[in-house]
Design a protein around this motif. Structure first.
Motif, PDB file in Angstrom:
ATOM      1  N   LEU A 154       0.830  -1.201   0.000  1.00 37.75           N
ATOM      2  CA  LEU A 154       0.000   0.000   0.000  1.00 37.75           C
ATOM      3  C   LEU A 154       0.865   1.252   0.000  1.00 37.75           C
ATOM      4  O   LEU A 154       0.584   2.226  -0.705  1.00 37.75           O
ATOM      5  CB  LEU A 154      -0.927   0.003   1.220  1.00 37.75           C
ATOM      6  CG  LEU A 154      -2.176  -0.870   1.155  1.00 37.75           C
ATOM      7  CD1 LEU A 154      -2.831  -0.960   2.528  1.00 37.75           C
ATOM      8  CD2 LEU A 154      -3.173  -0.303   0.146  1.00 37.75           C
ATOM      9  N   ARG A 155       1.930   1.208   0.804  1.00 38.15           N
ATOM     10  CA  ARG A 155       2.813   2.384   0.884  1.00 38.15           C
ATOM     11  C   ARG A 155       3.537   2.606  -0.441  1.00 38.15           C
ATOM     12  O   ARG A 155       3.698   3.757  -0.887  1.00 38.15           O
ATOM     13  CB  ARG A 155       3.828   2.178   2.016  1.00 38.15           C
ATOM     14  CG  ARG A 155       4.791   3.339   2.218  1.00 38.15           C
ATOM     15  CD  ARG A 155       4.048   4.598   2.622  1.00 38.15           C
ATOM     16  NE  ARG A 155       4.943   5.737   2.750  1.00 38.15           N
ATOM     17  CZ  ARG A 155       5.296   6.539   1.758  1.00 38.15           C
ATOM     18  NH1 ARG A 155       4.836   6.296   0.529  1.00 38.15           N
ATOM     19  NH2 ARG A 155       6.089   7.572   1.966  1.00 38.15           N
ATOM     20  N   ASP A 156       3.952   1.531  -1.082  1.00 39.59           N
ATOM     21  CA  ASP A 156       4.680   1.662  -2.343  1.00 39.59           C
ATOM     22  C   ASP A 156       3.785   2.175  -3.470  1.00 39.59           C
ATOM     23  O   ASP A 156       4.207   3.002  -4.282  1.00 39.59           O
ATOM     24  CB  ASP A 156       5.293   0.325  -2.740  1.00 39.59           C
ATOM     25  CG  ASP A 156       6.444  -0.082  -1.829  1.00 39.59           C
ATOM     26  OD1 ASP A 156       6.944   0.786  -1.084  1.00 39.59           O
ATOM     27  OD2 ASP A 156       6.823  -1.277  -1.846  1.00 39.59           O
ATOM     28  N   THR A 157       2.553   1.668  -3.545  1.00 39.75           N
ATOM     29  CA  THR A 157       1.649   2.118  -4.615  1.00 39.75           C
ATOM     30  C   THR A 157       1.083   3.496  -4.312  1.00 39.75           C
ATOM     31  O   THR A 157       0.829   4.279  -5.233  1.00 39.75           O
ATOM     32  CB  THR A 157       0.487   1.131  -4.805  1.00 39.75           C
ATOM     33  OG1 THR A 157      -0.321   1.099  -3.612  1.00 39.75           O
ATOM     34  CG2 THR A 157       1.011  -0.269  -5.124  1.00 39.75           C
ATOM     35  N   GLY A 158       0.868   3.776  -3.018  1.00 41.74           N
ATOM     36  CA  GLY A 158       0.301   5.063  -2.633  1.00 41.74           C
ATOM     37  C   GLY A 158      -1.134   5.248  -3.063  1.00 41.74           C
ATOM     38  O   GLY A 158      -1.634   6.372  -3.108  1.00 41.74           O
ATOM     39  N   ARG A 159      -1.822   4.149  -3.366  1.00 41.57           N
ATOM     40  CA  ARG A 159      -3.199   4.228  -3.845  1.00 41.57           C
ATOM     41  C   ARG A 159      -4.086   3.199  -3.157  1.00 41.57           C
ATOM     42  O   ARG A 159      -3.610   2.164  -2.687  1.00 41.57           O
ATOM     43  CB  ARG A 159      -3.262   4.003  -5.366  1.00 41.57           C
ATOM     44  CG  ARG A 159      -2.547   5.091  -6.162  1.00 41.57           C
ATOM     45  CD  ARG A 159      -2.636   4.839  -7.664  1.00 41.57           C
ATOM     46  NE  ARG A 159      -1.928   5.874  -8.424  1.00 41.57           N
ATOM     47  CZ  ARG A 159      -2.457   7.037  -8.781  1.00 41.57           C
ATOM     48  NH1 ARG A 159      -3.725   7.293  -8.474  1.00 41.57           N
ATOM     49  NH2 ARG A 159      -1.753   7.921  -9.451  1.00 41.57           N
ATOM     50  N   PHE A 160      -5.383   3.514  -3.119  1.00 43.40           N
ATOM     51  CA  PHE A 160      -6.348   2.529  -2.631  1.00 43.40           C
ATOM     52  C   PHE A 160      -6.329   1.341  -3.589  1.00 43.40           C
ATOM     53  O   PHE A 160      -6.206   1.516  -4.807  1.00 43.40           O
ATOM     54  CB  PHE A 160      -7.752   3.124  -2.581  1.00 43.40           C
ATOM     55  CG  PHE A 160      -7.976   4.112  -1.464  1.00 43.40           C
ATOM     56  CD1 PHE A 160      -8.400   3.689  -0.215  1.00 43.40           C
ATOM     57  CD2 PHE A 160      -7.755   5.460  -1.672  1.00 43.40           C
ATOM     58  CE1 PHE A 160      -8.604   4.598   0.817  1.00 43.40           C
ATOM     59  CE2 PHE A 160      -7.957   6.380  -0.647  1.00 43.40           C
ATOM     60  CZ  PHE A 160      -8.384   5.941   0.603  1.00 43.40           C
ATOM     61  N   PRO A 161      -6.449   0.126  -3.062  1.00 47.00           N
ATOM     62  CA  PRO A 161      -6.347  -1.053  -3.933  1.00 47.00           C
ATOM     63  C   PRO A 161      -7.534  -1.171  -4.884  1.00 47.00           C
ATOM     64  O   PRO A 161      -8.637  -0.710  -4.580  1.00 47.00           O
ATOM     65  CB  PRO A 161      -6.307  -2.210  -2.935  1.00 47.00           C
ATOM     66  CG  PRO A 161      -7.016  -1.689  -1.726  1.00 47.00           C
ATOM     67  CD  PRO A 161      -6.667  -0.234  -1.652  1.00 47.00           C
ATOM     68  N   PRO A 162      -7.308  -1.817  -6.030  1.00 46.46           N
ATOM     69  CA  PRO A 162      -8.415  -2.091  -6.957  1.00 46.46           C
ATOM     70  C   PRO A 162      -9.183  -3.321  -6.482  1.00 46.46           C
ATOM     71  O   PRO A 162      -8.664  -4.125  -5.706  1.00 46.46           O
ATOM     72  CB  PRO A 162      -7.702  -2.365  -8.273  1.00 46.46           C
ATOM     73  CG  PRO A 162      -6.393  -2.980  -7.843  1.00 46.46           C
ATOM     74  CD  PRO A 162      -6.011  -2.272  -6.566  1.00 46.46           C
ATOM     75  N   PRO A 163     -10.416  -3.484  -6.934  1.00 45.11           N
ATOM     76  CA  PRO A 163     -11.175  -4.680  -6.577  1.00 45.11           C
ATOM     77  C   PRO A 163     -10.571  -5.921  -7.220  1.00 45.11           C
ATOM     78  O   PRO A 163      -9.942  -5.837  -8.276  1.00 45.11           O
ATOM     79  CB  PRO A 163     -12.576  -4.396  -7.113  1.00 45.11           C
ATOM     80  CG  PRO A 163     -12.358  -3.407  -8.200  1.00 45.11           C
ATOM     81  CD  PRO A 163     -11.189  -2.574  -7.784  1.00 45.11           C
ATOM     82  N   PRO A 164     -10.747  -7.079  -6.601  1.00 43.33           N
ATOM     83  CA  PRO A 164     -10.185  -8.312  -7.168  1.00 43.33           C
ATOM     84  C   PRO A 164     -10.919  -8.717  -8.440  1.00 43.33           C
ATOM     85  O   PRO A 164     -12.092  -8.392  -8.631  1.00 43.33           O
ATOM     86  CB  PRO A 164     -10.412  -9.337  -6.051  1.00 43.33           C
ATOM     87  CG  PRO A 164     -11.597  -8.815  -5.302  1.00 43.33           C
ATOM     88  CD  PRO A 164     -11.487  -7.321  -5.350  1.00 43.33           C
ATOM     89  N   GLN A 165     -10.228  -9.429  -9.296  1.00 49.75           N
ATOM     90  CA  GLN A 165     -10.823  -9.936 -10.533  1.00 49.75           C
ATOM     91  C   GLN A 165     -11.190 -11.417 -10.426  1.00 49.75           C
ATOM     92  O   GLN A 165     -11.971 -11.913 -11.243  1.00 49.75           O
ATOM     93  CB  GLN A 165      -9.851  -9.727 -11.698  1.00 49.75           C
ATOM     94  CG  GLN A 165      -9.502  -8.268 -11.941  1.00 49.75           C
ATOM     95  CD  GLN A 165     -10.709  -7.399 -12.216  1.00 49.75           C
ATOM     96  OE1 GLN A 165     -11.557  -7.746 -13.049  1.00 49.75           O
ATOM     97  NE2 GLN A 165     -10.820  -6.276 -11.518  1.00 49.75           N
ATOM     98  N   ASP A 166     -10.622 -12.112  -9.447  1.00 51.81           N
ATOM     99  CA  ASP A 166     -10.864 -13.553  -9.316  1.00 51.81           C
ATOM    100  C   ASP A 166     -11.535 -13.888  -7.989  1.00 51.81           C
ATOM    101  O   ASP A 166     -11.488 -15.029  -7.531  1.00 51.81           O
ATOM    102  CB  ASP A 166      -9.547 -14.326  -9.445  1.00 51.81           C
ATOM    103  CG  ASP A 166      -8.503 -13.854  -8.431  1.00 51.81           C
ATOM    104  OD1 ASP A 166      -8.759 -12.832  -7.740  1.00 51.81           O
ATOM    105  OD2 ASP A 166      -7.439 -14.494  -8.340  1.00 51.81           O
ATOM    106  N   TRP A 167     -12.145 -12.904  -7.359  1.00 53.80           N
ATOM    107  CA  TRP A 167     -12.765 -13.086  -6.044  1.00 53.80           C
ATOM    108  C   TRP A 167     -13.888 -12.063  -5.948  1.00 53.80           C
ATOM    109  O   TRP A 167     -13.727 -10.926  -6.379  1.00 53.80           O
ATOM    110  CB  TRP A 167     -11.724 -12.858  -4.950  1.00 53.80           C
ATOM    111  CG  TRP A 167     -12.214 -12.939  -3.530  1.00 53.80           C
ATOM    112  CD1 TRP A 167     -12.496 -11.898  -2.690  1.00 53.80           C
ATOM    113  CD2 TRP A 167     -12.482 -14.126  -2.786  1.00 53.80           C
ATOM    114  NE1 TRP A 167     -12.919 -12.370  -1.463  1.00 53.80           N
ATOM    115  CE2 TRP A 167     -12.923 -13.735  -1.508  1.00 53.80           C
ATOM    116  CE3 TRP A 167     -12.395 -15.489  -3.088  1.00 53.80           C
ATOM    117  CZ2 TRP A 167     -13.285 -14.655  -0.516  1.00 53.80           C
ATOM    118  CZ3 TRP A 167     -12.746 -16.392  -2.095  1.00 53.80           C
ATOM    119  CH2 TRP A 167     -13.182 -15.984  -0.839  1.00 53.80           C
ATOM    120  N   PRO A 168     -15.074 -12.420  -5.417  1.00 51.65           N
ATOM    121  CA  PRO A 168     -16.150 -11.440  -5.319  1.00 51.65           C
ATOM    122  C   PRO A 168     -15.707 -10.181  -4.594  1.00 51.65           C
ATOM    123  O   PRO A 168     -15.122 -10.250  -3.512  1.00 51.65           O
ATOM    124  CB  PRO A 168     -17.234 -12.193  -4.544  1.00 51.65           C
ATOM    125  CG  PRO A 168     -16.957 -13.642  -4.808  1.00 51.65           C
ATOM    126  CD  PRO A 168     -15.461 -13.751  -4.906  1.00 51.65           C
TER     127      PRO A 168
END
Length: 325
Positions: A304-318
């Motif tokens: 999270l610190r490296d990307t500096g962004r809120f995570p995207p939703p998963p593509q292989d999990w609801p």
């Protein structure tokens, strides 16, 4: 009838026909206690002080952490009833110590239902681990929670948060064409009469903090009903039993900030949390999680610190838990 959502959609989202948003976001029930239950006799027969009573009787107040922890750890239990909508055995009651009484939620380990992807008997410990991480963030999003013995054996014991009757839930189903400008749409739905609704949440920095915490602890069950607004105006997250999995299992209704930059306060918090996870916090978590789960938590913080962004939703999990509220 299908639902459109950010990421993987659930097969169907239904709302009761004609139901207003407020009714769809019913707060956690706060039933009147049994006569005398809020102020049981303290030591020597003196009447105890109800820790949930606000100043001047104006309403409930949230007990300070320094007062709540000893009460939750060592207070005498008095069970009040069961929360029947909970997946696992979840009991509401009172704990009393030195004349002070507060409501609590008690989740005995023996009442946990087996899950295919989480080890048996570990959910209570995950509840405590979520509290420990929350406390380390400095945001105090999870009510004080301890692991202790109770009437049905060891389990998680958490301070109860009363929601004001006139509060406005920050998450819920809203008529699709009445979505407030400062709310995020997460999923589309229709009721049995075909009326369009949106599962949505407010663009609220308090919720954004909770979204960051969920990403850190890998919360697989952030339903709208697991978000409480306390009498102090603070937002609290509850029900973290299926968190900290070693695989990515984030499921939440708080996808509104997906891909956006983290606020500066979150970046600073992650730096602080990374340092804590390299020290005593890791040891504290290891009492409730496996070493691998603790390591994965530290890795999520770094990511999270490296990307500096809120995570995207998963593509292989609801992406959204079911049911969402």
């Amino acid at each position: 009838m299908s639902a459109e959502s950010t990421g993987s959609a659930e097969p169907e989202t239904r709302v009761a026909a004609g139901t207003e948003p407020a009714a769809l976001c019913e707060p956690r029930p706060a039933a009147d206690p049994a006569p005398g239950a809020t102020t049981p006799p303290g030591p020597g027969g003196d009447t105890g002080t109800d820790a949930a009573a606000g100043a001047g009787g104006s309403g409930p107040a949230v007990l300070a952490e320094a007062d709540a922890l000893p009460l939750l750890r060592a207070g005498a239990f008095e069970l009040e009833g069961r929360l029947v909508d909970a997946s696992n055995t979840t009991l509401r009651g009172f704990v009393t110590l030195d004349g002070v009484t507060a409501r609590c939620v008690y989740k005995p380990i023996r009442g946990e239902r087996p899950l295919w992807d989480f080890p048996d008997g570990t959910l209570a410990g995950r509840e405590v681990a979520a509290y420990l991480v929350s406390r380390a963030t400095g945001w105090d999003l999870v009510p004080p929670t301890v692991l202790r013995d109770g009437p049905l054996g060891p389990g998680a014991c958490q301070l109860w948060i009363d929601e004001p009757d006139d509060g406005s839930p920050p998450v819920g189903f809203v008529p699709a064409f009445e979505l407030p400008a400062d709310w995020f749409r997460v999923a589309a739905a229709r009721d049995d009469e075909g009326n369009a609704y949106a599962l949505a949440h407010a663009d609220d920095p308090r919720l954004a903090r909770l979204a960051v915490l969920d990403a850190v602890i890998n919360n697989a069950d952030r339903k709208g009903g697991h978000i409480l607004v306390g009498p102090d105006g603070r937002i609290y997250g509850v029900d973290h039993g299926i968190s900290f999995h070693v695989e990515d299992k984030l499921r939440t209704v708080l996808w509104g900030w997906s891909g956006r930059r983290l606020p500066a306060e979150a970046v600073g918090m992650l730096d602080h949390l990374a340092a804590a996870l390299a020290g005593p916090l890791a040891d504290d978590l290891a009492e409730h999680l496996t070493i691998t789960e603790v390591t994965r938590t530290a890795e999520r913080v770094r990511r999270l610190r490296d990307t500096g962004r809120f995570p995207p939703p998963p593509q292989d999990w609801p992406a959204v838990p079911w049911p969402p509220m």
